[in-house]
Motif scaffolding. Structure first.
Motif: not given
Lengths: 204, 204
Positions: A29-42, B48-57
């Protein structure tokens, strides 16, 4: 390789959720919330955070003296000529010496084991990094070693093992106190802690 | 820019802790535990985790039909010709339509608002994305709209506003049920939920 390399055919959200849940204290659940945040933030936030995580292992090394994590060759306390070389505080992990440092109550030096004695978990006396500690104690003229491993089964086993080995090397060994924490309620304190608090009582 | 660019003079651990606590459900302690984990795990994991986060948007876009997050031009349900075009489920966030999709109980299509009516929070009728929804309803021949916004103050306000606007457009509008969750205990259910469960009772 714990995570496969980035692959344009996989679902980027699922892919990142699967990577995030490998982190401590991050569930599905936290992981999904984090991804949601990353996609809505700058979007620069995700880029900057990802760059920091990816760069961490090459930006951080172990202090050449005590072994804690640092960006430099020597950490702050080890580079400080004002710290007492005669008192050495031994901890299991860098976060433990950081916690002691935040108390501002200790003016000696640290030694980070990066291990605890745990024969069932594969760390017996043969695997335990005792040699480096004994060499430091001898080379730096340490007079007292404060064993600040955690009050757990492995932490106590490590403390007993260190006490034995260091006393044989002619060094005074002490152990941090275990008892009821500040603000704690005796009624809700577990019997082992309360037993230790009684055993470790001090004359007033 | 929410985080400054990577800078070799700052402390990498502190720097990452400060970035991580900006994430939802990550506090100072969890952030420190995560950094500790990244430093003790295989360094390829952090990379690998950093690359995924940076590439997400740049890997994720909004579905051109419903607006949910997807790696493609159209998301799975919108690309599926077998889904009913006459029933449209309106949700606030992509994670909400994902949750409904996991029930496998809905065979219609989705519309993601990416907003809730919240005049005090700066989303009044003028800011609320009603136009796109009305255009879709007209263009796709939608007959029923199921409003699946959350049962919160903003979610209910949005539901009432949508019901009014959609009924005026000649569409049937329904609202998902609110009540005691499956496995829930009446004794520990808050009075508002319990009141809604009574109000929404069905004849057996």
């Amino acid at each position: 390789m714990i995570l496969p390399p980035l692959d344009d055919t996989s679902d980027p959200v699922q892919d990142l959720v699967r990577a995030l849940v490998k982190l401590p204290s991050v569930g599905e659940k936290s992981a999904r919330r984090i991804v949601q945040h990353l996609l809505t933030a700058d979007p620069t936030f995700a880029e900057a955070l990802g760059a920091r995580i990816a760069a961490l292992p090459r930006r951080v090394r172990r202090c050449e003296v005590c072994g804690t994590f640092t960006a430099r060759v020597r950490c702050g306390p080890c580079a400080d000529p004002g710290r007492l070389a005669t008192v050495l505080c031994v901890v299991a992990r860098p976060s433990d010496s950081d916690a002691i440092e935040r108390t501002r109550a200790f003016r000696g030096r640290y030694h980070v084991l990066h291990a605890l004695l745990d024969p069932l978990g594969g760390v017996g006396p043969a695997e335990f990094p005792l040699g480096a500690l004994l060499a430091r104690v001898r080379a730096e003229g340490v007079e007292e070693v404060i064993v600040a491993t955690p009050p757990t089964v492995e932490g106590e086993a490590t403390a007993l093992y260190l006490a034995e080995s260091l006393r044989a090397a002619g060094v005074q060994v002490s152990r941090i106190a275990s008892g009821v924490p500040h603000g704690g309620d005796l009624e809700y304190t577990d019997p082992i802690t309360l037993g230790r608090a009684l055993e470790g009582r001090r004359t007033l």
